[in-house]
Enzyme design. Structure first.
Site, PDB file in Angstrom:
ATOM      1  N   GLY A 137     -23.946 -20.936   5.465  1.00  0.00           N
ATOM      2  CA  GLY A 137     -24.501 -21.694   6.586  1.00  0.00           C
ATOM      3  C   GLY A 137     -24.112 -23.159   6.636  1.00  0.00           C
ATOM      4  O   GLY A 137     -24.820 -23.968   7.242  1.00  0.00           O
ATOM      5  N   SER A 138     -22.958 -23.528   6.052  1.00  0.00           N
ATOM      6  CA  SER A 138     -22.607 -24.954   6.096  1.00  0.00           C
ATOM      7  C   SER A 138     -22.262 -25.398   7.529  1.00  0.00           C
ATOM      8  O   SER A 138     -22.557 -26.532   7.912  1.00  0.00           O
ATOM      9  CB  SER A 138     -21.452 -25.270   5.137  1.00  0.00           C
ATOM     10  OG  SER A 138     -20.240 -24.736   5.599  1.00  0.00           O
TER      11      SER A 138
ATOM     12  N   ASN B   9     -17.832 -19.458  18.762  1.00  0.00           N
ATOM     13  CA  ASN B   9     -17.590 -19.042  17.385  1.00  0.00           C
ATOM     14  C   ASN B   9     -16.636 -20.026  16.735  1.00  0.00           C
ATOM     15  O   ASN B   9     -15.784 -20.618  17.408  1.00  0.00           O
ATOM     16  CB  ASN B   9     -16.960 -17.642  17.357  1.00  0.00           C
ATOM     17  CG  ASN B   9     -16.713 -17.161  15.928  1.00  0.00           C
ATOM     18  OD1 ASN B   9     -17.596 -17.295  15.063  1.00  0.00           O
ATOM     19  ND2 ASN B   9     -15.538 -16.613  15.660  1.00  0.00           N
TER      20      ASN B   9
ATOM     21  N   HIS C  59     -13.732 -20.200  13.765  1.00  0.00           N
ATOM     22  CA  HIS C  59     -12.885 -19.302  12.985  1.00  0.00           C
ATOM     23  C   HIS C  59     -11.953 -20.128  12.102  1.00  0.00           C
ATOM     24  O   HIS C  59     -11.353 -21.108  12.579  1.00  0.00           O
ATOM     25  CB  HIS C  59     -12.080 -18.399  13.927  1.00  0.00           C
ATOM     26  CG  HIS C  59     -11.244 -17.417  13.182  1.00  0.00           C
ATOM     27  ND1 HIS C  59     -11.779 -16.295  12.568  1.00  0.00           N
ATOM     28  CD2 HIS C  59      -9.910 -17.390  12.902  1.00  0.00           C
ATOM     29  CE1 HIS C  59     -10.817 -15.622  11.973  1.00  0.00           C
ATOM     30  NE2 HIS C  59      -9.678 -16.262  12.151  1.00  0.00           N
TER      31      HIS C  59
HETATM   32  C1  GAR Z   1     -16.478 -20.540   7.742  1.00  0.00           C
HETATM   33  O1  GAR Z   1     -15.256 -20.920   7.149  1.00  0.00           O
HETATM   34  C2  GAR Z   1     -16.255 -19.885   9.080  1.00  0.00           C
HETATM   35  O2  GAR Z   1     -15.195 -20.443   9.798  1.00  0.00           O
HETATM   36  C3  GAR Z   1     -15.922 -18.474   8.651  1.00  0.00           C
HETATM   37  O3  GAR Z   1     -16.805 -18.202   7.600  1.00  0.00           O
HETATM   38  C4  GAR Z   1     -17.136 -19.418   6.932  1.00  0.00           C
HETATM   39  C5  GAR Z   1     -18.635 -19.534   6.926  1.00  0.00           C
HETATM   40  O4  GAR Z   1     -19.049 -20.644   6.177  1.00  0.00           O
HETATM   41  N1  GAR Z   1     -16.096 -17.563   9.737  1.00  0.00           N
HETATM   42  C6  GAR Z   1     -15.387 -16.463   9.871  1.00  0.00           C
HETATM   43  O5  GAR Z   1     -14.545 -16.100   9.070  1.00  0.00           O
HETATM   44  C7  GAR Z   1     -15.716 -15.669  11.117  1.00  0.00           C
HETATM   45  N2  GAR Z   1     -14.730 -14.680  11.337  1.00  0.00           N
HETATM   46  P1  GAR Z   1     -20.487 -21.263   6.402  1.00  0.00           P
HETATM   47  O6  GAR Z   1     -21.479 -20.098   6.274  1.00  0.00           O
HETATM   48  O7  GAR Z   1     -20.632 -22.230   5.289  1.00  0.00           O
HETATM   49  O8  GAR Z   1     -20.522 -21.888   7.734  1.00  0.00           O
END
Ligand code: GAR
Length: 220
Positions: free
Chosen positions: A15-16, A110, A112
């Protein structure tokens, strides 16, 4: 536009990116407020952060539903219940189906971890390193029924360093993610950026004189 747009954030883990949106929304001038943090996993670390910030949270476990449509309907119901007008997927590792994405068209964003349309799907950093690309990055886009293929709102590019590992590259890209996602959401929430006939309408472009050289090119 008067008032703030209510945004529901969907997460699956750390969840950053959600935290970067919550931090941006702390600014009284930010055009969106977080009305719900919803996770499809009860053990998502990001939920604890949201609860500590007294934000409404919900868990909708995809494994409790017989199919994607039923899961999507529950997610959409929770979003409506909390008055969400916009949705920000932030590390949400479920595909949203056609019905939900059509109903919420132009209102679901979203982030990505690649420069789309390169490297849709998973393991983007590993694949970028395997290909030997010198520039990598991240993208905020509107969500469409096709995975990671919706209209692009904003991108940031970072260099790939010679000694990068997937995790060092991921960390560099993540820093850029935290910069572009709050900005992209603000543009959409304020109406400066919107989806029209499948295309993103934006008031400005990038700086035409700004080039990222990777590897760096020494001035002569
Ligand atoms: C992030 O790098 C996001 O871009 C990626 O997952 C990570 C989540 O980090 N999302 C995907 O790969 C979606 N296809 P977070 O939970 O710390 O935000």
């Amino acid at each position: 536009m008067t008032g703030k747009r209510r945004v529901g954030i969907l997460i699956s883990g750390r969840g950053s990116n959600m935290q970067s949106l919550v931090a941006a929304a702390d600014d009284p001038d930010y055009p969106a407020e977080v009305c719900l943090v919803l996770s499809n996993r009860a053990d998502a670390a990001g939920l604890a952060f949201a609860e500590a910030r007294n934000l409404p949270t919900a868990v909708v476990d995809h494994r409790d539903f017989s199919d994607r449509a039923a899961f999507d309907a529950e997610v959409a119901g929770r979003l409506r219940q909390h008055g969400a007008e916009l949705v920000a997927c932030a590390g949400f590792m479920r595909i949203l189906g056609e019905r939900l994405t059509a109903e919420w068209s132009g209102r679901v964003l979203n982030i990505h971890p690649s420069l789309l349309p390169c490297y849709r799907g998973l393991d983007t950093h590993e694949r970028a390193l395997a290909d030997g690309v010198r520039v990598h990055g991240c993208t905020v886009h509107f969500v469409s029924p096709e995975l990671d293929a919706g209209p692009i709102i904003c991108q940031a590019a970072v260099p790939v360093m010679a000694d990068d590992t997937p995790s060092s590259l991921a960390a560099r890209v993540l820093k850029a993610e935290h910069a572009i996602y709050p900005q992209a959401l603000a543009w959409v929430a304020s109406g400066q950026v919107r989806l029209e006939n499948g295309k993103v309408r934006a008031p400005s472009s990038g700086d035409p004189d700004q080039t990222l050289f990777s590897p760096a090119i020494r001035a002569r």
